[in-house]
Design a protein around this motif. Structure first.
Motif, PDB file in Angstrom:
ATOM      1  N   UNK A 155       0.829  -1.205   0.000  1.00 13.76           N
ATOM      2  CA  UNK A 155       0.000   0.000   0.000  1.00 13.76           C
ATOM      3  C   UNK A 155       0.870   1.264   0.000  1.00 13.76           C
ATOM      4  N   UNK A 156       0.493   2.302  -0.752  1.00 13.54           N
ATOM      5  CA  UNK A 156       1.297   3.531  -0.809  1.00 13.54           C
ATOM      6  C   UNK A 156       1.522   4.179   0.562  1.00 13.54           C
ATOM      7  N   UNK A 157       0.551   4.075   1.480  1.00  9.07           N
ATOM      8  CA  UNK A 157       0.720   4.721   2.776  1.00  9.07           C
ATOM      9  C   UNK A 157       1.807   4.024   3.599  1.00  9.07           C
ATOM     10  N   UNK A 158       1.938   2.708   3.425  1.00  6.74           N
ATOM     11  CA  UNK A 158       3.010   1.982   4.119  1.00  6.74           C
ATOM     12  C   UNK A 158       4.355   2.367   3.541  1.00  6.74           C
ATOM     13  N   UNK A 159       4.407   2.477   2.223  1.00  8.70           N
ATOM     14  CA  UNK A 159       5.656   2.919   1.586  1.00  8.70           C
ATOM     15  C   UNK A 159       6.064   4.299   2.090  1.00  8.70           C
ATOM     16  N   UNK A 160       5.088   5.240   2.152  1.00  9.66           N
ATOM     17  CA  UNK A 160       5.406   6.594   2.604  1.00  9.66           C
ATOM     18  C   UNK A 160       5.924   6.577   4.039  1.00  9.66           C
ATOM     19  N   UNK A 161       5.342   5.734   4.883  1.00  8.80           N
ATOM     20  CA  UNK A 161       5.789   5.679   6.271  1.00  8.80           C
ATOM     21  C   UNK A 161       7.248   5.234   6.355  1.00  8.80           C
ATOM     22  N   UNK A 162       7.637   4.221   5.599  1.00  9.27           N
ATOM     23  CA  UNK A 162       9.016   3.739   5.687  1.00  9.27           C
ATOM     24  C   UNK A 162      10.003   4.709   5.054  1.00  9.27           C
ATOM     25  N   UNK A 163       9.535   5.477   4.107  1.00  9.41           N
ATOM     26  CA  UNK A 163      10.436   6.414   3.436  1.00  9.41           C
ATOM     27  C   UNK A 163      10.450   7.792   4.090  1.00  9.41           C
ATOM     28  N   UNK A 164       9.457   8.064   4.973  1.00 11.44           N
ATOM     29  CA  UNK A 164       9.425   9.349   5.694  1.00 11.44           C
ATOM     30  C   UNK A 164       8.621   9.194   6.990  1.00 11.44           C
ATOM     31  N   UNK A 165       9.119   8.444   7.971  1.00 11.92           N
ATOM     32  CA  UNK A 165       8.346   8.183   9.189  1.00 11.92           C
ATOM     33  C   UNK A 165       8.083   9.426  10.028  1.00 11.92           C
ATOM     34  N   UNK A 166       8.900  10.468   9.891  1.00 10.80           N
ATOM     35  CA  UNK A 166       8.694  11.664  10.696  1.00 10.80           C
ATOM     36  C   UNK A 166       7.470  12.463  10.251  1.00 10.80           C
ATOM     37  N   UNK A 167       6.873  12.081   9.116  1.00  5.85           N
ATOM     38  CA  UNK A 167       5.642  12.732   8.667  1.00  5.85           C
ATOM     39  C   UNK A 167       4.407  12.085   9.296  1.00  5.85           C
ATOM     40  N   UNK A 168       4.612  11.145  10.193  1.00  4.71           N
ATOM     41  CA  UNK A 168       3.507  10.424  10.818  1.00  4.71           C
ATOM     42  C   UNK A 168       3.611  10.545  12.341  1.00  4.71           C
ATOM     43  N   UNK A 169       2.473  10.375  13.011  1.00  8.72           N
ATOM     44  CA  UNK A 169       2.464  10.227  14.466  1.00  8.72           C
ATOM     45  C   UNK A 169       2.216   8.762  14.805  1.00  8.72           C
ATOM     46  N   UNK A 170       2.842   8.323  15.899  1.00 12.46           N
ATOM     47  CA  UNK A 170       2.707   6.936  16.337  1.00 12.46           C
ATOM     48  C   UNK A 170       2.038   6.904  17.703  1.00 12.46           C
ATOM     49  N   UNK A 171       0.996   6.112  17.822  1.00 12.90           N
ATOM     50  CA  UNK A 171       0.402   5.819  19.121  1.00 12.90           C
ATOM     51  C   UNK A 171       0.569   4.325  19.369  1.00 12.90           C
ATOM     52  N   UNK A 172       1.111   3.997  20.541  1.00 13.41           N
ATOM     53  CA  UNK A 172       1.448   2.598  20.836  1.00 13.41           C
ATOM     54  C   UNK A 172       0.687   2.124  22.065  1.00 13.41           C
ATOM     55  N   UNK A 173       0.096   0.939  21.956  1.00 14.58           N
ATOM     56  CA  UNK A 173      -0.517   0.253  23.100  1.00 14.58           C
ATOM     57  C   UNK A 173       0.352  -0.969  23.399  1.00 14.58           C
ATOM     58  N   UNK A 174       1.103  -0.904  24.488  1.00 15.71           N
ATOM     59  CA  UNK A 174       2.100  -1.929  24.817  1.00 15.71           C
ATOM     60  C   UNK A 174       1.480  -2.973  25.736  1.00 15.71           C
ATOM     61  N   UNK A 175       1.667  -4.236  25.406  1.00 22.92           N
ATOM     62  CA  UNK A 175       1.136  -5.319  26.234  1.00 22.92           C
ATOM     63  C   UNK A 175       2.220  -6.369  26.474  1.00 22.92           C
ATOM     64  N   UNK A 176       2.850  -6.316  27.656  1.00 23.73           N
ATOM     65  CA  UNK A 176       3.700  -7.413  28.081  1.00 23.73           C
ATOM     66  C   UNK A 176       2.790  -8.515  28.623  1.00 23.73           C
ATOM     67  N   UNK A 177       2.963  -9.739  28.159  1.00 23.59           N
ATOM     68  CA  UNK A 177       2.084 -10.823  28.564  1.00 23.59           C
ATOM     69  C   UNK A 177       2.315 -11.181  30.039  1.00 23.59           C
ATOM     70  N   UNK A 178       1.295 -11.788  30.658  1.00 23.67           N
ATOM     71  CA  UNK A 178       1.238 -11.945  32.116  1.00 23.67           C
ATOM     72  C   UNK A 178       2.471 -12.625  32.692  1.00 23.67           C
ATOM     73  N   UNK A 179       3.007 -13.624  31.968  1.00 21.83           N
ATOM     74  CA  UNK A 179       4.081 -14.429  32.562  1.00 21.83           C
ATOM     75  C   UNK A 179       5.413 -13.683  32.616  1.00 21.83           C
ATOM     76  N   UNK A 180       5.537 -12.616  31.818  1.00 23.27           N
ATOM     77  CA  UNK A 180       6.807 -11.889  31.801  1.00 23.27           C
ATOM     78  C   UNK A 180       6.712 -10.555  32.537  1.00 23.27           C
ATOM     79  N   UNK A 181       5.498 -10.125  32.918  1.00 25.11           N
ATOM     80  CA  UNK A 181       5.315  -8.820  33.546  1.00 25.11           C
ATOM     81  C   UNK A 181       6.109  -8.646  34.847  1.00 25.11           C
ATOM     82  N   UNK A 182       6.199  -9.667  35.730  1.00 24.47           N
ATOM     83  CA  UNK A 182       7.022  -9.480  36.951  1.00 24.47           C
ATOM     84  C   UNK A 182       8.479  -9.163  36.649  1.00 24.47           C
TER      85      UNK A 182
END
Length: 420
Positions: free
Chosen positions: A225-252
């Motif tokens: 997809x062109x939008x994926x190409x644009x992201x890899x060629x100019x990532x600073x033109x995008x904002x990133x929101x991340x939802x991080x999930x460490x699974x239960x067994x590794x959280x401690x």
């Protein structure tokens, strides 16, 4: 390690369940021979053979598992012990027969190895008779006889000639050595960062100059997809929101390591599963120990301005593919992810684990000044277009095939603003 533990228990005269001291000593001997020397000998045999057959593999698993199975049988079940010993006897006979049928460069080495395996065939049968006698409460082999052949004969007529024989032959390992460029940039126990050059501050820069650089037998950038190409060629033109999930067994473990992650500014992703915006900077990177070419450094921060991630991006190639070559500096070491690209409709996939039989460079590697080792970990990115201005990405990591980290990204160019 198990043999050393049991030998320490014997010398310290520590009572183990209802075992007599002599049984504790025999257990120490058992682990030194069956769980240490015999697997080494069997591995040398595998190096020596031209083909790895299903029989060799199956017997190898039995040799690896039998020491623990026999120890469990001695502790809890005489019947299970006898079954485990019978299985072990069969595999050691397979080892002996394969030694006789395998070609050696040195006649002396083969003679010593075959002599060792023949004596082992005899002593293991005596062990079976002892185990069967314990099961049926009949004395076929006495304890004194058991000590004699299980100790002295195995030491001087099995292990010693076998060790000398394999050392003389010196079978070479058949592991295909990877020969791809790897970063030598390490971190310290302090914030891992870099000095930006002002000349590059306003340069339009991508993780790759063009996604076409990754084209190969498994990937074509024209299908993405062109939008994926644009992201890899100019990532600073995008904002990133991340939802991080460490699974239960590794959280401690992650909770305990958070202070270290924060101190070094690496992998400090947090334990909250609520999405947050990752701000970042991307710049060209040069360093005396960076041997890769055209490297870009991507530093990301959370909403508090704390550094959460620092990675050095580059590419490398083999005859069939281009690879993302990503280095994460760690204290006095670094983690390298070699990711291979794939198409799935308009989606873009990067994987460190590829279909069985793949001989590419893909994988996760820990590099130190002393050794580079492939880790039992997998990493994957799956990027999907959402609109012509936004996309989503799922980043997953596994250890021994078990997921331990999943990050869901929402990446948008419509609401992009310049990061401070």
């Amino acid at each position: 390690a198990l043999g050393g533990l049991w030998f320490w228990l014997y010398t310290a005269d520590i009572q183990v369940m209802t075992f007599s001291p002599i049984i504790v000593l025999l257990t120490a001997i058992h682990f030194h021979y069956s769980a240490f020397f015999i697997p080494l000998f069997y591995g040398f045999l595998g190096r020596q053979r031209t083909k790895e057959t299903a029989l060799y593999k199956a017997a190898g698993w039995v040799i690896l598992l039998s020491p623990v199975m026999i120890a469990v049988g001695i502790s809890f079940s005489r019947l299970f012990d006898t079954f485990s010993v019978i299985l072990y006897v069969m595999t050691l006979y397979i080892y002996g027969i394969l030694c006789m049928k395998t070609r050696f460069r040195s006649t002396l080495a083969k003679g010593l190895v075959v002599f060792s395996s023949l004596v082992l065939m005899g002593t293991i049968v005596l062990s079976l008779l002892y185990s069967a006698g314990m099961l049926m409460r009949v004395t076929y082999i006495s304890m004194d006889q058991m000590i004699w052949f299980h100790g002295s004969i195995n030491a001087f007529l099995v292990i010693l000639p076998g060790l000398i024989g394999w050392l003389i032959e010196g079978p070479k390992d058949q592991l295909k050595q990877k020969n791809f460029p790897i970063s030598k940039v390490y971190g310290r126990f302090q914030l891992i960062s870099f000095q930006e050059e002002s000349v590059h501050n306003h340069e339009k820069l991508g993780l790759v100059d063009s996604l076409d650089e990754l084209n190969g037998t498994t990937f074509s950038a024209d299908r993405v997809s062109p939008v994926i190409r644009r992201f890899y060629e100019d990532p600073m033109a995008f904002t990133l929101k991340a939802a991080v999930n460490f699974h239960w067994w590794v959280r401690p473990f992650v909770f305990l390591l958070q202070p270290l992650f924060k101190k070094i500014g690496q992998l400090y992703l947090g334990l909250s599963r609520h999405p947050y915006e990752m701000q970042g900077r991307l710049t060209r990177f040069q360093h005396p120990k960076e041997e890769r070419e055209n490297v870009r450094a991507w530093i990301r921060q959370n909403v508090k301005g704390e550094q959460v991630f620092f990675a050095l991006y580059a590419l490398h190639y083999d005859a069939a593919a281009g690879y993302m070559n990503i280095a994460l500096p760690l204290p006095y070491s670094q983690l390298t992810a070699i990711l291979k690209p794939f198409n799935e409709k308009e989606d873009f996939l990067l994987k460190s684990a590829c279909p069985k039989g793949s001989t590419g460079d893909e994988g996760l590697y820990l590099h130190t000044p002393f050794i580079t080792m492939k880790l039992p970990m997998e990493e994957s990115f799956h990027m999907k277009p959402e609109t012509d201005q936004s996309l989503t990405a799922v980043h997953q990591m596994k250890l021994f095939g078990i997921p331990f980290l999943t990050i869901h990204y929402h990446i948008d160019s419509e609401s992009h603003h310049v990061s401070q």
